[in-house]
Structures are given as structure tokens and as C-alpha cells.
Design a protein around this motif. Structure first.
Motif, PDB file in Angstrom:
ATOM      1  N   THR A 623      26.670  83.382  62.024  1.00 56.39           N
ATOM      2  CA  THR A 623      26.544  84.136  60.776  1.00 56.39           C
ATOM      3  C   THR A 623      25.118  84.001  60.283  1.00 56.39           C
ATOM      4  N   VAL A 624      24.590  85.072  59.737  1.00 57.36           N
ATOM      5  CA  VAL A 624      23.238  85.076  59.181  1.00 57.36           C
ATOM      6  C   VAL A 624      23.312  85.733  57.813  1.00 57.36           C
ATOM      7  N   PHE A 667      16.571  83.541  55.244  1.00 57.20           N
ATOM      8  CA  PHE A 667      17.886  83.655  55.850  1.00 57.20           C
ATOM      9  C   PHE A 667      18.524  82.276  55.975  1.00 57.20           C
ATOM     10  N   VAL A 668      19.824  82.245  55.805  1.00 55.17           N
ATOM     11  CA  VAL A 668      20.603  81.052  56.114  1.00 55.17           C
ATOM     12  C   VAL A 668      21.379  81.358  57.386  1.00 55.17           C
ATOM     13  N   VAL A 669      21.129  80.566  58.418  1.00 46.05           N
ATOM     14  CA  VAL A 669      21.713  80.788  59.732  1.00 46.05           C
ATOM     15  C   VAL A 669      22.743  79.700  60.004  1.00 46.05           C
ATOM     16  N   ILE A 704      15.747  79.737  57.316  1.00 41.10           N
ATOM     17  CA  ILE A 704      14.498  80.293  57.838  1.00 41.10           C
ATOM     18  C   ILE A 704      13.851  81.082  56.712  1.00 41.10           C
ATOM     19  N   ALA A 705      12.662  80.677  56.322  1.00 38.87           N
ATOM     20  CA  ALA A 705      12.025  81.284  55.155  1.00 38.87           C
ATOM     21  C   ALA A 705      11.535  82.695  55.423  1.00 38.87           C
ATOM     22  N   HIS A 710       9.416  88.469  65.001  1.00 39.96           N
ATOM     23  CA  HIS A 710      10.598  87.798  65.535  1.00 39.96           C
ATOM     24  C   HIS A 710      10.456  86.306  65.305  1.00 39.96           C
ATOM     25  N   GLU A 711      11.576  85.622  65.433  1.00 43.27           N
ATOM     26  CA  GLU A 711      11.586  84.163  65.403  1.00 43.27           C
ATOM     27  C   GLU A 711      12.561  83.692  66.466  1.00 43.27           C
ATOM     28  N   VAL A 712      12.287  82.541  67.041  1.00 44.21           N
ATOM     29  CA  VAL A 712      13.162  81.937  68.036  1.00 44.21           C
ATOM     30  C   VAL A 712      13.482  80.526  67.563  1.00 44.21           C
TER      31      VAL A 712
END
Length: 716
Positions: A623-624, A667-669, A704-705, A710-712
Motif C-alpha cells: 500500500t502507498v 508517501f507512506v509505504v 518517503i519525503a 523515480h525512487e528505489v
């Protein structure tokens, strides 16, 4: 010999470069500059123009046209020597399906002709027939010559498959070969109801595979077992089908796939590249490399071959590829450019890939949703309109799952038995043409207790496109074909005077009593949803729930007439059913998947995602939370999880070229942890920093601020 050298080139060359030579380049190629560029961009292999339409070496075959400015030099050989000195793998690049006037005059029977006996031409060049001596005798001798001269690691060819399916060749080789194999004369014209044309489609696929196998027999005999001929292939199934390239058969025959999918096409978001990577790995396995030619020139509509593509556009295409398991390959047209901006794009991208390659290779995807596809159905169900009939429903579901941040994997229908165990639900997006054996695979999946979401005409036709008496899954879904439809397959029209697509879907009864309620989650404040597409008119069994029915079309203009003369109907638009084993199945009579691909109406995307969540019993490993459109790809590698988040909130739905990045976040992952995995650190591989995370009840959670392109996320 070093350990690295003992590993075949197709398993150790992760980054590639190609300077696609023009006929003028022998007079202006700056070898020192390009060697420096190879070094700066960290490539491990290069693709060098050798022969075919144009030869860049002094060939012993006089009909192989020598580059206009080649003179007595061997530019191909010089580049190969330089690449060897740099320790790079080398692929000799061919472009083989056309030749000039002199060649045609010498061997007119080697070239494709139409029903009137006239040669097929592409501009000033003549198109060779894949079934004649040009492909079966002449080109193998050219391959042998190139291997003899320079011992390349392998050979590739970007136009290897000849004429497309709209152009039937009537040369002597085709007439004799088709009659020998089928007992039939060649079809007179494209006609999907003509048995000869349908047999010609299948036969034409077989001839391309024969070319693939012949070329590999030649190159491995002349250059050793790892000197493979590997062609080039596109990223879109409809295009592959149009050119008789059977992707599954090709992937069974190659140790590496050179993907010639250079740019984002109009109407396709960047996410199409991530989807291509997943689809191809489903055929190849996840250890096979898929380098992808990414245009640094200004490809698109219109295309400017010697101009520079905006860096954000090229970068987004590449990072979506990384997310789907694709490796980078820069591609420039010509060796000299007055527009030098294109040279600055690859270096940071390729250096990041080198630094993170350990986390980008040798991993396995985590997804509980499978999306079924079949190239045969694209042909025999899609027929003359594959984009609308076959590709759009698949794309609509894929886009809806991406928007809902639900990881999914494409799965070929013939691989379902092998790959289906990982899925809790299978989506069948209007896969209309299925053989009895393929139907049995889908049925076995559902009968094993898994969820199923089926749309449109799936299974309504056999493998030749001939209709069945009822849907192949009628008894599972509890819906039956009546042979009637309402509405159109085509995209909506702009005119308010044409209101045939001004239709709606009506929710059943009150919100509190809707069954199942999860399907209509998010629609509590409305009884109507916009529709505007085609619907299969079906008859339902008694135990089938119908959460949405059709509201027939009514005028859209003038506004005084925009009221529903018929406010409801008994035509089911969406049906659901819970089977005795407790698993859930759903059917979309309304082509919401096709509509979402074409127009991206939010209600359609939400409804598609709701159906998948319901049928999977909400078995989704990710979930994101946060505003923005992210394409999420989740992998496991050993004791680590790798999560790609690609920011699509920056032009993915817009025409033209992407000019700048628009960051999104925070985002809250939350990621479900596989049994036995206990991560100790969370690291952002693009931002280059560690972040805090918590783990409880089998889930890891982190914040993730900001995501730029993209981000990994690495959880290790």
C-alpha cells in the motif's frame, strides 16, 4: 582466461551503446571521442553497423552496397578493434530486408512481389522476401563473412522479419512453399474469414522462426556456440503480431533479447515500458537480460533524427524500463551532431545503473495479480483492429492497477499453469480467442480456489476466431452470451450531436445493500457512473449478483433534452459471483477496461481496481498513501526487498515531450514481508540515504519525503 570472460557476453554485458552509422560517417567518425564516450557512459557492449542494406566494410559481395563515403577503409572493423581494446562486447548490426536497384535487377526473383507481379518497394529500395534465396542463401553468406573478418560476439538485425501481414508476397518461393506446407494457394487478399488467409498468418509466423533458426545455425557454426544471431524486437505485442514475430517462440530460442523499443509512443504513457519488461521476463525468465535501445535523438511524433530528445523524456522511459527489469542502451543516429545536448543524457543514468546493478539484476517479482495475454488472440480476435479489440482492454486494466498501486504481472496463457501459483487473482481482459487447452488452464486456475476477473468476449471464440455457442467460462461466471451488443468499440467522439455513447451505469438499490459493497467502494455518493462504451448483452444465472446495470443512451444536446427517458434497464454491466469453494469471480459486460485505456476516466479506473481487490480478497502485498501517480514494482532478491516507485505525475498522460520533472510526495509505504524476511535497514537508492522504518504484524512501513523521477527502496 578470467572468470568474467568465461561468462558468455549475453550474461555479463548490462549496459550498451549504439552509434547508428550513416553513409557519411566514414568521413567524419571521431574514434577517440567515441571511445571516451564509451568510458564515460560505462557501457559494456557496443552495436556496430556491419552490413545488409549498407556495408561499412569492404565486402567481397559486390551487390552489398558500400557506404557512399567508405572509400577503401573498413570503418566497421576499426570500431570493432577499438571496442576490443576497451574490453567491450561487440554485436555486428545488420539491416537486411531491403536492397537497391542494382541488386534487384540482378536477382528480381529474390524480392517480394504483389498479386500483379510488381515488386514491393520502400522508397527507392526493394523489399526482399524472407522465404527466398536472399534470406536463405545470400544473407547467411554475409553473416559468415562478417564473422570471418571480425569475430563479433553476436549479430543483431533490426528489420529481419520482412513484409507485414497487410502485404502478401506472391513470389515463386512463397507460392511453392505455402502450397507444399498447406496444400492451398496463397490468399488473394487479407480476409480473416478466408481459411487460406488464416493459414497464411500461421505459416508466415513459422517462416520467421525458420529465419531465426537458420541464422543461429550459421552464426554458431561459424563463430562458436555463443555467437548468437538475436535480431531485434519491439515492445508492443500488436506491432510484433503485425510483423509475424511470435514473441513466445522467439523467447524460447534466445539467451538475450535486444529490445528495439526506443521511445514513448503517442497515447502510451511511460508505464508501457515497465509493462514490456515484465511481460518479456514472463517469457524469458528473470535472469535473462533485456537491453533496450533508448533513443537519445528526438524520437516521437514528429521525429527529428539528428536533434536531441529532452533529457527528462529519455530518462523517464529508461527508469520505467529499470523498474520492469530492462537494461540501458543508448542510441544515437550518426556519429556527428551539431545538437550536442543528447550526449549529456546517458552518463548520469548509466553511472547510476552501474552503481546499483546488484539490486537491479537477479531478482524475482512479487505480485498477486496476473493479467492474461495471448498473441494468438491479438491476431485472431483482434484481426484488423487489434489495438481496439485486444490491446486496449489489457492496457486499461494495467493502467488502472498502476493508478491503484497494485503490483501485477503479465502472464501468457500458455504459461499460466507454470506461473499461476503466485497469483491470488487472474484478470482476463477481453482475450477473445482461446483454444480448448487454454480455456482449460484458466478454468483450472479458478477451480483451484483463486479469483477471476473476466471482461468482454474472453473465450467467446476458438483459436481461429470462430465463435463458440457460449462464453467458454459461462458456467464459472454464471453469465451467458446472447449474441447481442450495445454501443461501440471505438473511442468516444467529440460531437454532442452524436450521443449514442451517452450511456451510464446504475448502481443496484441503496448503497448499504449493494452486494458486494467492496466493488462500489468510493461511489457512496452516487447512483450513476459514466460509461460511454460497448456492452455485451448477457443472461445471468440466479446466484449471480449484478451491482451495476446499463442506463441506455439519451440526448446530450441540447441541454433541455438531456434527461433519461429510460432511467434503468435489466442489462447487466458488471456481475459478481462467489463460488462454492469461496473464491470470487467477476465479469465485465461493459468494456470499462477499453474505455479506461482510451479516456482514463477516474470512475472507470477505480471500478476496475475495486473488482480486482474484491476478487483477490484484498490480497495485495503493498500500500502507498499520498498524492500522485506512482508505478510500483516490487521484487525480492535473497534476503532483501527492492521496490521501484516511478513518478508518472509529469507528462505521462500528455502529448509531446516531457520538459521537466515535477516531484511528488510525501508517501507512506507499507510492504508485506515474506515469511522469514527480517530487514534491518531501509535505503533509498536514488536519494542515496537511509530512512527509518518500522515492522509489525508482517508489514514494514516507511516514509518517503519526495520522488522526482523515480525512487528505489531497498529493505535489507
Amino acid at each position: 582466461m578470467t572468470a568474467a570472460a568465461e561468462v558468455p557476453w549475453y550474461r555479463r554485458a548490462f549496459r550498451w551503446g549504439q552509434t547508428n552509422l550513416t553513409e557519411k560517417d566514414p568521413a567524419r567518425y571521431d574514434a577517440a571521442w567515441w571511445r571516451s564516450y564509451w568510458q564515460r557512459t560505462r557501457v559494456q557492449g557496443v552495436i556496430v553497423n556491419a552490413g545488409g542494406i549498407v556495408a561499412y566494410y569492404p565486402s567481397r559481395y559486390p551487390l552489398q552496397h558500400r557506404a557512399e563515403f567508405l572509400g577503401d577503409c573498413d570503418l566497421y572493423g576499426e570500431i570493432v578493434t577499438a571496442a576490443r581494446e576497451e574490453g567491450l562486447a561487440v554485436l555486428a548490426r545488420m539491416d537486411s530486408n531491403r536492397a537497391d536497384e542494382d541488386f534487384y535487377q540482378a536477382h528480381p526473383d529474390w524480392f517480394a512481389i504483389d498479386a500483379a507481379g510488381q515488386p514491393y518497394r520502400a522508397g527507392p529500395l526493394y523489399v526482399a522476401c524472407v522465404n527466398g534465396p536472399y534470406y536463405r542463401e545470400y544473407l547467411p553468406s554475409v553473416l559468415e563473412e562478417i564473422i570471418e573478418r571480425s569475430a563479433p560476439d553476436g549479430i543483431t538485425d533490426n528489420s529481419w522479419s520482412g513484409l507485414d501481414r497487410d502485404h502478401i508476397c506472391y513470389c515463386g518461393s512463397c507460392q511453392a512453399g505455402f502450397r507444399a506446407d498447406t496444400g492451398l494457394a496463397l490468399p488473394v487478399k487479407p480476409d480473416w474469414d478466408d481459411n487460406a488467409y488464416r493459414r497464411w498468418i500461421v505459416w508466415s509466423y513459422q517462416q520467421r522462426i525458420a529465419v531465426w533458426e537458420l541464422n543461429n545455425e550459421v552464426t554458431t557454426r561459424a563463430g562458436g556456440p555463443d555467437c548468437r544471431w538475436i535480431g531485434m524486437n519491439g515492445g508492443e505485442i500488436a506491432s510484433q503480431a503485425y510483423r509475424f514475430r511470435d514473441y513466445r517462440a522467439i523467447c524460447e530460442r534466445t539467451p538475450i533479447l535486444m529490445l528495439d523499443s526506443q521511445y514513448r509512443h503517442e497515447g502510451r504513457g511511460f508505464q508501457a515500458n515497465g509493462d514490456s519488461g515484465k511481460l518479456l521476463h514472463g517469457l524469458l525468465g528473470w535472469d535473462t537480460l533485456i537491453p533496450e535501445s533508448t533513443a537519445m535523438y528526438d524520437a516521437g511524433t514528429p521525429t527529428f533524427r539528428i536533434g536531441s530528445k529532452p533529457a527528462p523524456e529519455a530518462r523517464m522511459w529508461a527508469v520505467e524500463g529499470f523498474a520492469g527489469g530492462i537494461q540501458p542502451w543508448w542510441h544515437h543516429i550518426g556519429s556527428y551532431h551539431e545538437d550536442r545536448r543528447q550526449y549529456s543524457t546517458p552518463e548520469p543514468l548509466f553511472r547510476w545503473h552501474e552503481a546499483q546493478e546488484d539490486h537491479l539484476l537477479g531478482r524475482r517479482p512479487i505480485a498477486t495479480v496476473g493479467v492474461l495475454w495471448s498473441q494468438r488472440s491479438v491476431d485472431f480476435h483482434g484481426k484488423e483492429d487489434p489495438e481496439n479489440r485486444s490491446i486496449a482492454p489489457y492496457k486499461g486494466f494495467a493502467d488502472a492497477l498502476i493508478r491503484a498501486r497494485i503490483p501485477y504481472l503479465p502472464v501468457h496463457v500458455d504459461d499460466l499453469e507454470e506461473q499461476g501459483a503466485q497469483f491470488s487473482v487472474l484478470v482476463v481482459p477481453d482475450v477473445g480467442a482461446l483454444s480448448d487447452e487454454q480455456v482449460a488452464r484458466v478454468r483450472a486456475f479458478a477451480e483451484s480456489g483463486k479469483g477471476l476477473v473476466v471482461s468482454g468476449e474472453s473465450g467467446k471464440y476458438d483459436e481461429w476466431g470462430d465463435p463458440r455457442a457460449d462464453f467458454a467460462f459461462a458456467d464459472l461466471l454464471g453469465v451467458h452470451a446472447t449474441g447481442k451488443t450495445e454501443g461501440s468499440l471505438n473511442p468516444a467522439v467529440a460531437s454532442w450531436e452524436a450521443y449514442s455513447g451517452h450511456t451510464y451505469l446504475r448502481a443496484a438499490a441503496e448503497v448499504a445493500s449493494r452486494e458486494p459493497a467492496e466493488v462500489l467502494r468510493g461511489f457512496e455518493d452516487t447512483e450513476l457512473l459514466p460509461f460511454g462504451g460497448r456492452i455485451e448483452v448477457v443472461r445471468t444465472d440466479e446466484d449471480v449478483q449484478v451491482p451495476l446495470t446499463l442506463v441506455p443512451a439519451f440526448p446530450i444536446y441540447p441541454p433541455e433534452k438531456s434527461w433519461m427517458a429510460v432511467e434503468a434497464s435489466d442489462v447487466p454491466a458488471v456481475t459478481t459471483r462467489t463460488l462454492p469453494a469461496g473464491n470470487r469471480v467477476a465479469y465485465l459486460a461493459a468494456d470499462l477496461d477499453r474505455r479506461y485505456a482510451r479516456h482514463h476516466h477516474p470512475d472507470h479506473g477505480r471500478l476496475l481496481a475495486n473488482l480486482v481487490r474484491w476478487a483477490s480478497a484484498d490480497d495485495v502485498p503493498l500500500t502507498v498513501e499520498g498524492a500522485g501517480v506512482l508505478d510500483c514494482h516490487l521484487y525480492r532478491k535473497g534476503d532483501s526487498l527492492v521496490l521501484h516507485l516511478v513518478n508518472l505525475d509529469q507528462g505521462g498522460a500528455w502529448q509531446g515531450r516531457l520538459e521537466e520533472f515535477t516531484p511528488v510526495g510525501p508517501f507512506v509505504v507499507k510492504v508485506r514481508l515474506p515469511e522469514g524476511l527480517r530487514p534491518e535497514v531501509a535505503r533509498l537508492l536514488v536519494a542515496g540515504e537511509e530512512v527509518g522504518f518500522s515492522a509489525s504484524d508482517g508489514w514494514a512501513s516507511l516514509r518517503i519525503a519526495r520522488v522526482v523521477d523515480h525512487e528505489v527502496v531497498l529493505l535489507a
